[in-house]
Enzyme design. Structure first.
Site, short mmCIF file in Angstrom:
data_model
loop_
_atom_site.label_atom_id
_atom_site.label_comp_id
_atom_site.label_asym_id
_atom_site.label_seq_id
_atom_site.Cartn_x
_atom_site.Cartn_y
_atom_site.Cartn_z
N PRO A 149 38.32 35.93 43.30
CA PRO A 149 38.47 36.89 44.40
C PRO A 149 39.45 38.02 44.06
O PRO A 149 39.16 39.20 44.33
CB PRO A 149 39.00 36.02 45.55
CG PRO A 149 38.48 34.65 45.24
CD PRO A 149 38.56 34.54 43.74
N TYR A 150 40.59 37.67 43.46
CA TYR A 150 41.58 38.69 43.09
C TYR A 150 40.99 39.67 42.09
O TYR A 150 41.10 40.89 42.25
CB TYR A 150 42.81 38.01 42.52
CG TYR A 150 43.85 38.97 41.98
CD1 TYR A 150 44.71 39.65 42.83
CD2 TYR A 150 43.97 39.18 40.60
CE1 TYR A 150 45.66 40.53 42.33
CE2 TYR A 150 44.92 40.06 40.10
CZ TYR A 150 45.76 40.73 40.96
OH TYR A 150 46.69 41.61 40.46
N SER A 151 40.35 39.14 41.04
CA SER A 151 39.77 40.01 40.02
C SER A 151 38.66 40.88 40.59
O SER A 151 38.53 42.05 40.23
CB SER A 151 39.24 39.19 38.85
OG SER A 151 40.29 38.77 38.00
N LYS A 154 40.20 43.83 42.17
CA LYS A 154 40.76 44.75 41.19
C LYS A 154 39.66 45.47 40.41
O LYS A 154 39.81 46.65 40.07
CB LYS A 154 41.70 44.01 40.24
CG LYS A 154 43.00 43.56 40.90
CD LYS A 154 43.80 44.73 41.45
CE LYS A 154 45.15 44.31 42.00
NZ LYS A 154 45.93 45.45 42.54
#
Length: 282
Positions: A149-151, A154
């Protein structure tokens, strides 16, 4: 480009980490920093010469509108030199197990919120020939297991930055993305807590499939927090991007980021897959 007190800079997410270090650095450079915080208490702790805390929640349209109004009606008629889109969160879990509400939260804060702030401040940036500084991550270049999710958020900001740059630079607004590697911030601890919380509601089958990935993620995150560069180093790079007469389109922070971004361009994906597994001892 000489920094002076006749220009404003808006920075989101200044309660801690890169945002706080950036606010302090830009204030020392001579800019008047509108330091976005979500809580008044954080603002009181940050208040200093050339730093004016303002309540900015990037998911709250009213606070974003208030920031734009503050800039448009500055009592000293100072122009907006830059907006630094730094606010963000880290939702870390295997793709299969992360609840959709968590995916939405990650994107609402780390993508939609950045776009909302940028849209609100573009008129002021156009009027002053300013620039947009987006804080990316090596996670926006290569997605490690457990960082989905974070990647994803980004990676999305990479696309937003490229599109905006190609749309608006001809009107005098520069658009830059900063790509840090491992940086010592409290986002590491927050990411681990989120991973533990999401792991607690996984099914038995999911635990069997992903417990090793979660352990590896936590070990990697702890390494980032322990061995990463100080947030002040990222702040120095952001300062350079703002002050440069002709800024580059992207800057990296730390040797790790410089190496990984080159590797992603040069190596086949299967080789990168193998490297990620080895690095995380999977």
């Amino acid at each position: 480009m000489a920094a002076h007190a006749q220009e404003l800079i808006a920075v989101t997410g200044t309660s801690s980490g890169i945002g706080r270090a950036t606010a302090k650095r830009l204030a020392a450079d001579g800019f008047h920093v509108l330091a976005g915080v979500r809580r008044s208490q954080d603002g009181e702790e940050l208040k200093a010469p050339n730093i004016e805390p303002v309540i900015v929640d990037v998911t709250d349209a009213d606070t974003i509108r208030a920031l734009a109004d503050r800039i448009a009606h500055d009592s000293q008629r100072r122009g907006l030199r830059a907006v630094v889109n730094n606010a963000g969160i880290a939702v870390n879990a295997p793709v299969e197990t992360a609840p959709l509400d968590e995916w939405r939260k990650q994107f609402e804060v780390s993508v939609i919120g950045q776009i909302a702030v940028t849209q609100a401040l573009i008129p002021a940036l156009l009027a002053n020939g300013g620039r947009v500084i987006n804080i990316g991550s090596v996670g926006g270049k290569i997605a490690m297991p457990g960082f989905g999710p974070y990647s994803a958020a980004k990676f999305a900001m990479e696309a937003v930055t490229d599109a905006l740059r190609r749309e608006i630079e001809k009107f005098g607004v520069k658009v830059v993305i900063i790509t840090p590697g491992a940086v010592k911030t409290n986002m590491t601890d927050q990411g681990i807590k989120t991973a533990d919380r999401l792991a607690s509601v996984m099914t038995a089958d999911q635990h069997e499939r992903y417990d090793r990935v979660i352990t590896a993620f936590k070990e990697q995150a702890e390494k980032f927090g322990r061995d990463g560069v100080p947030a002040e180093k990222a702040a120095a790079v952001i300062s350079r991007a703002i002050r440069a007469r002709k800024p580059k389109t992207r800057y990296t922070v730390g040797i790790e980021a410089a190496i990984l971004t080159r590797m992603v361009r040069l190596l086949p994906e299967r080789v990168l897959d193998s490297m990620m597994r080895r690095m995380m001892k999977l």
